[in-house]
Design an enzyme around this catalytic site. Structure first.
Site, PDB file in Angstrom:
ATOM      1  N   LYS A  64       1.990   9.457  17.704  1.00 51.28           N
ATOM      2  CA  LYS A  64       3.233   8.868  17.190  1.00 51.28           C
ATOM      3  C   LYS A  64       3.471   9.524  15.835  1.00 51.28           C
ATOM      4  O   LYS A  64       3.078   9.001  14.780  1.00 51.28           O
ATOM      5  CB  LYS A  64       3.094   7.343  17.093  1.00 51.28           C
ATOM      6  CG  LYS A  64       4.422   6.640  16.824  1.00 51.28           C
ATOM      7  CD  LYS A  64       4.273   5.152  17.032  1.00 51.28           C
ATOM      8  CE  LYS A  64       5.500   4.380  16.566  1.00 51.28           C
ATOM      9  NZ  LYS A  64       6.701   4.632  17.346  1.00 51.28           N
TER      10      LYS A  64
HETATM   11  C1  LIG Z   1       9.030   7.485  21.871  1.00 51.95           C
HETATM   12  C2  LIG Z   1       8.498   6.116  22.082  1.00 51.95           C
HETATM   13  N1  LIG Z   1       8.066   5.770  23.302  1.00 51.95           N
HETATM   14  C3  LIG Z   1       7.589   4.536  23.550  1.00 51.95           C
HETATM   15  C4  LIG Z   1       7.516   3.577  22.551  1.00 51.95           C
HETATM   16  C5  LIG Z   1       6.970   2.227  22.843  1.00 51.95           C
HETATM   17  O1  LIG Z   1       5.709   2.077  22.260  1.00 51.95           O
HETATM   18  P1  LIG Z   1       5.182   0.660  21.778  1.00 51.95           P
HETATM   19  O2  LIG Z   1       5.324  -0.246  22.925  1.00 51.95           O
HETATM   20  O3  LIG Z   1       3.769   0.894  21.401  1.00 51.95           O
HETATM   21  O4  LIG Z   1       6.021   0.258  20.619  1.00 51.95           O
HETATM   22  C6  LIG Z   1       7.964   3.903  21.274  1.00 51.95           C
HETATM   23  C7  LIG Z   1       7.895   2.932  20.178  1.00 51.95           C
HETATM   24  O5  LIG Z   1       7.022   2.965  19.374  1.00 51.95           O
HETATM   25  C8  LIG Z   1       8.450   5.203  21.024  1.00 51.95           C
HETATM   26  O6  LIG Z   1       8.882   5.542  19.803  1.00 51.95           O
END
Ligand SMILES: Cc1ncc(COP(=O)(O)O)c(C=O)c1O
Length: 315
Positions: free
Chosen positions: A158
């Site tokens: 991330k």
């Molecule tokens: C690109 C992306 N995909 C998926 C998610 C979903 O991840 P999470 O459920 O851990 O927030 C996020 C959010 O953080 C994201 O930015």
């Protein structure tokens, strides 16, 4: 949504004033996107504030830093403790918590190794991300932008830089009147939204893209998979062709910000009946039941925030 200030920010193990949480314009991160971060929700339960899946978020943060060879001078547990103290001290919940690890002010040039690591945690109030009434669902499109391909930028991290791709997806969706865009991967299979994982239901089977389709290993995605298994719903992680979005009985997006948001249409094709479907509803009920403290936290997803008072400051 404008950011609402809170009192303090955690910086490298110390609390500083919100307005002092600044960096120099020549910091490495500003030019080269060298940050990794998390987005976490703290819910207001009747028993007090509690952070959703704090340990999993900390693990992903440290994993993201590891992928980018960022030495973090704190353990996951130390950052977690900092987060709990910050939220409790600022006295604002429900809230969104944003830890970020960045390459700071050091040397000019792409080489990041001589720029210091800075760790910050902020928290602030935040409501519904995709702005939907949960009973209606939102309208989305398939993006003309492809999600970052394997071996280009690592989708499992991330990282701030990944969100340049997300911004292209999001802006295109907004200017065309959609709430969100769903990107395809380099091979044309469904990848994810700009900030959410995508789920499709067809013939009672819940499908989502595997990690190999350039998706962030979403923590809400993981929670939904667990809930679905608990409810006896058949779950499949497999590459999903684009057209499944058009013939699905139900489609929904998951993310910390979006939580579980039902999709009403994709590219102006109505999903199923256009109403929130029974599987989406059942999973939402379970998820929101846990985070509102109405259902048992069977999986121990909530970490209570120690606070001096159980009364949140009005936001
Ligand atoms: C690109 C992306 N995909 C998926 C998610 C979903 O991840 P999470 O459920 O851990 O927030 C996020 C959010 O953080 C994201 O930015």
């Amino acid at each position: 949504m404008a950011i609402q200030k809170t009192e303090k920010v955690w910086h490298n193990g110390k609390f500083i004033d919100w307005d002092d949480a600044t960096i120099h314009v020549m910091s490495h991160v500003v030019h080269y996107g060298s940050s990794v971060f998390e987005g976490i929700r703290c819910y207001a339960l009747p028993s007090g504030p509690a952070i959703f899946r704090a340990n999993e978020h900390m693990r992903r943060l440290i994993d993201s830093a590891r992928i980018y060879r960022i030495d973090v001078p704190f353990t996951a547990d130390e950052i977690l403790q900092g987060m709990l103290e910050l939220v409790g001290g600022n006295g604002v919940w429900p809230c969104y918590v944003r830890p970020v690890i960045l390459r700071g002010y050091g040397e000019a040039g792409v080489n990041p190794f001589n720029s210091p690591t800075e760790v910050y945690i902020c928290n602030y109030p935040w409501g519904k991300y995709l702005g939907a009434d949960a009973n209606e669902g939102v309208d989305v499109c398939v993006s003309s932008w492809t999600r970052i391909a394997p071996n280009t930028l690592p989708a499992m991290a991330k990282a701030g830089a990944n969100y340049m791709n997300s911004q292209l997806i999001k802006m295109e969706a907004i200017v065309n009147g959609y709430a969100e865009g769903i990107a395809l991967d380099v091979n044309g299979y469904i990848s994810e939204g700009s900030g959410e994982n995508a789920f499709v239901v067809r013939h009672g089977v819940l499908q989502t893209a595997p990690l190999g389709n350039s998706v962030l290993p979403g923590i809400t995605r993981d929670s939904v998979l667990e809930i679905a298994r608990d409810l006896g719903i058949k779950v499949v992680e497999q590459p999903i062709p684009r057209e499944c979005l058009y013939i699905a009985d139900e489609v929904f997006l998951t993310g910390t910000a979006a939580e579980i948001t039902s999709i009403r249409s994709v590219d102006k094709i109505t999903v199923g009946t256009g109403k929130i479907g029974p599987i989406t509803k059942a999973i939402q009920q379970e998820f929101y039941g846990v985070v509102r403290g109405e259902k048992a936290d069977r999986h121990k997803w909530l970490t209570p925030v120690p606070v001096r008072t159980k009364q949140p400051v009005a936001v």
